[in-house]
Motif scaffolding. Structure first.
Motif, PDB file in Angstrom:
ATOM      1  N   PRO A  14       6.193   8.307  -5.529  1.00 47.72           N
ATOM      2  CA  PRO A  14       6.098   7.278  -4.488  1.00 47.72           C
ATOM      3  C   PRO A  14       7.388   7.057  -3.704  1.00 47.72           C
ATOM      4  CG  PRO A  14       5.101   6.511  -6.537  1.00 47.72           C
ATOM      5  CD  PRO A  14       5.801   7.794  -6.854  1.00 47.72           C
ATOM      6  N   VAL A  15       8.543   7.239  -4.349  1.00 47.11           N
ATOM      7  CA  VAL A  15       9.813   7.006  -3.655  1.00 47.11           C
ATOM      8  C   VAL A  15      10.674   8.271  -3.616  1.00 47.11           C
ATOM      9  CG1 VAL A  15       9.878   4.534  -4.078  1.00 47.11           C
ATOM     10  CG2 VAL A  15      10.823   6.081  -5.787  1.00 47.11           C
ATOM     11  N   GLY A  16      10.022   9.433  -3.717  1.00 47.04           N
ATOM     12  CA  GLY A  16      10.767  10.683  -3.678  1.00 47.04           C
ATOM     13  C   GLY A  16      11.542  10.889  -2.395  1.00 47.04           C
ATOM     14  N   GLY A  17      11.014  10.350  -1.295  1.00 47.53           N
ATOM     15  CA  GLY A  17      11.713  10.464  -0.020  1.00 47.53           C
ATOM     16  C   GLY A  17      13.072   9.789  -0.043  1.00 47.53           C
ATOM     17  N   ARG A  18      13.186   8.692  -0.794  1.00 49.48           N
ATOM     18  CA  ARG A  18      14.490   8.028  -0.927  1.00 49.48           C
ATOM     19  C   ARG A  18      15.467   8.951  -1.645  1.00 49.48           C
ATOM     20  NH1 ARG A  18      15.121   1.932  -2.633  1.00 49.48           N
ATOM     21  NH2 ARG A  18      16.761   2.081  -1.058  1.00 49.48           N
ATOM     22  N   GLY A  19      14.973   9.621  -2.681  1.00 47.77           N
ATOM     23  CA  GLY A  19      15.831  10.548  -3.409  1.00 47.77           C
ATOM     24  C   GLY A  19      16.351  11.661  -2.522  1.00 47.77           C
ATOM     25  N   SER A  75       0.848  -1.190   0.000  1.00 48.49           N
ATOM     26  CA  SER A  75       0.000   0.000   0.000  1.00 48.49           C
ATOM     27  C   SER A  75       0.882   1.237   0.000  1.00 48.49           C
ATOM     28  CB  SER A  75      -0.886   0.018   1.257  1.00 48.49           C
ATOM     29  OG  SER A  75      -0.090   0.218   2.417  1.00 48.49           O
ATOM     30  N   PRO A  76       0.319   2.403  -0.367  1.00 53.56           N
ATOM     31  CA  PRO A  76       1.111   3.639  -0.292  1.00 53.56           C
ATOM     32  C   PRO A  76       1.627   3.900   1.120  1.00 53.56           C
ATOM     33  CG  PRO A  76      -0.869   3.997  -1.600  1.00 53.56           C
ATOM     34  CD  PRO A  76      -1.001   2.632  -0.996  1.00 53.56           C
ATOM     35  N   GLU A  77       0.815   3.549   2.127  1.00 58.03           N
ATOM     36  CA  GLU A  77       1.224   3.778   3.512  1.00 58.03           C
ATOM     37  C   GLU A  77       2.421   2.886   3.880  1.00 58.03           C
ATOM     38  OE1 GLU A  77      -2.671   5.143   2.669  1.00 58.03           O
ATOM     39  OE2 GLU A  77      -1.908   3.082   2.539  1.00 58.03           O
ATOM     40  N   ALA A  78       2.398   1.640   3.435  1.00 56.96           N
ATOM     41  CA  ALA A  78       3.510   0.730   3.724  1.00 56.96           C
ATOM     42  C   ALA A  78       4.794   1.203   3.052  1.00 56.96           C
ATOM     43  CB  ALA A  78       3.160  -0.686   3.264  1.00 56.96           C
ATOM     44  N   LEU A  79       4.676   1.636   1.804  1.00 57.40           N
ATOM     45  CA  LEU A  79       5.845   2.143   1.098  1.00 57.40           C
ATOM     46  C   LEU A  79       6.392   3.385   1.783  1.00 57.40           C
ATOM     47  CD1 LEU A  79       7.772   1.998  -1.293  1.00 57.40           C
ATOM     48  CD2 LEU A  79       6.078   3.252  -2.661  1.00 57.40           C
ATOM     49  N   ALA A  80       5.497   4.264   2.232  1.00 64.08           N
ATOM     50  CA  ALA A  80       5.931   5.478   2.929  1.00 64.08           C
ATOM     51  C   ALA A  80       6.650   5.140   4.224  1.00 64.08           C
ATOM     52  CB  ALA A  80       4.728   6.381   3.201  1.00 64.08           C
ATOM     53  N   ARG A  81       6.181   4.107   4.926  1.00 63.20           N
ATOM     54  CA  ARG A  81       6.864   3.679   6.162  1.00 63.20           C
ATOM     55  C   ARG A  81       8.269   3.167   5.855  1.00 63.20           C
ATOM     56  NH1 ARG A  81       1.688   1.656   7.491  1.00 63.20           N
ATOM     57  NH2 ARG A  81       2.261  -0.435   6.756  1.00 63.20           N
ATOM     58  N   ASN A  82       8.400   2.402   4.785  1.00 60.79           N
ATOM     59  CA  ASN A  82       9.721   1.913   4.389  1.00 60.79           C
ATOM     60  C   ASN A  82      10.674   3.076   4.131  1.00 60.79           C
ATOM     61  OD1 ASN A  82       8.676  -0.687   4.411  1.00 60.79           O
ATOM     62  ND2 ASN A  82       8.411  -0.795   2.197  1.00 60.79           N
TER      63      ASN A  82
END
Length: 293
Positions: free
Chosen positions: A133-138, A79-86
């Motif tokens: 979705p993975v901008g936080g990783r960037g 889910s988007p929430e699970a990905l955000a937690r990761n």
């Protein structure tokens, strides 16, 4: 060099640990379970019990090491929430690791993905996305690279969409898992979008080279296959599993569906020229022939 490695027992991490040990380094491996600790010991590494969220354990690992290789990331993409937690968990871990390394001139090799650049092949000079979705990783990896100005030999190895070994791993592995569950070897859109790929054993060599040789603030691409068509990937999976091959909606792949649907070829020309890295293991389509029905 004594190297602290997170994610040391995964598909990529186990290859990196073997590469480091085979090149004369020693490894302190973060192990989140008894099973992971046993696997690390069996590989020849010293386990350090703790999870990526245990920031004090991460700091302890850095204090015992001459360099750090970060590979760990949560595997829940449901889910988007699970990905955000990761992403949030990894961002906090990177900040803790980096803070402990400030002023030490020790190497810090972190991992990210190759960027998507519409209409062309991406290169090492392209910035990571900081939205989506993975901008936080960037954003977190960009902050790690910024530690070069604070006495850290920080560098990033960008991995392609599929890091594979014996037919498993990466986006292609997710396609295989979904095919087994659904009875269809699916691909998003018309399947002409291209995904870059690399064998895990080749990627491991690049992590070692970055640890040993990379300049502070540098970026590298662990790309062997510049771009395999997703339809071609699905064709091999379908043939190996005896399943029909069909286009399926992008939402089949959950919060990373938009990434799955994107054409995202990537180059490693600069990496090969500058670090002398040359992939030697089978490409993705050949390696997928190892999938068992």
């Amino acid at each position: 060099m004594r190297v602290f490695v997170t994610g040391a027992t995964g598909l990529i991490g186990s290859a990196v640990v073997a590469e480091l040990l085979g090149s004369g380094h020693t490894v302190l491996a973060l192990a989140r379970s008894d099973g992971s600790a046993r696997a690390a010991e069996a590989a020849g590494a010293e386990p350090l019990r703790g999870a990526l969220a245990d920031l004090d354990v991460l700091r302890s690992g850095v204090a015992q090491a001459d360099g750090v290789v970060h590979l760990a990331f949560g595997n829940d993409f449901s889910s988007p929430e699970a990905l955000a937690r990761n992403v949030s968990e990894e961002s906090a871990a990177l900040a803790a690791l980096g803070d402990e390394l400030v002023g030490s001139d020790r190497p810090f090799v972190t991992v990210s993905g190759t960027p998507w650049t519409p209409g062309r092949v991406s290169t090492e000079a392209d910035p990571l996305p900081t939205d989506g979705p993975v901008g936080g990783r960037g954003r977190a990896v960009t902050a790690v690279l910024g530690l070069a100005a604070r006495g850290v030999r920080s560098t990033a190895v960008r991995l392609p969409r599929t890091v594979h070994n014996q037919g498993a791993g990466g986006f292609a592995g997710l396609l295989t898992d979904i095919a087994r569950r659904s009875g269809v070897s699916g691909y998003p859109g018309d399947g002409t979008q291209r995904w870059p790929a690399v064998h895990a054993l080749d990627a491991a060599v690049l992590f070692r080279l970055a640890l040993e040789k990379a300049d502070p603030g540098s970026v590298w691409h662990a790309v062997a296959d510049e771009g395999d068509r997703v339809r071609d990937i699905a064709d091999v999976i379908g043939r190996r599993l005896g399943l029909p091959v069909e286009s399926v909606p992008a939402q089949t792949y959950g919060p990373i569906g938009p990434i799955f649907a994107s054409d995202q070829p990537s180059s490693s020309a600069h990496t090969r020229q500058s670090l002398g890295w040359e992939p030697k293991h089978p490409g993705l389509l050949e390696d997928l022939e190892n999938i068992q029905p």
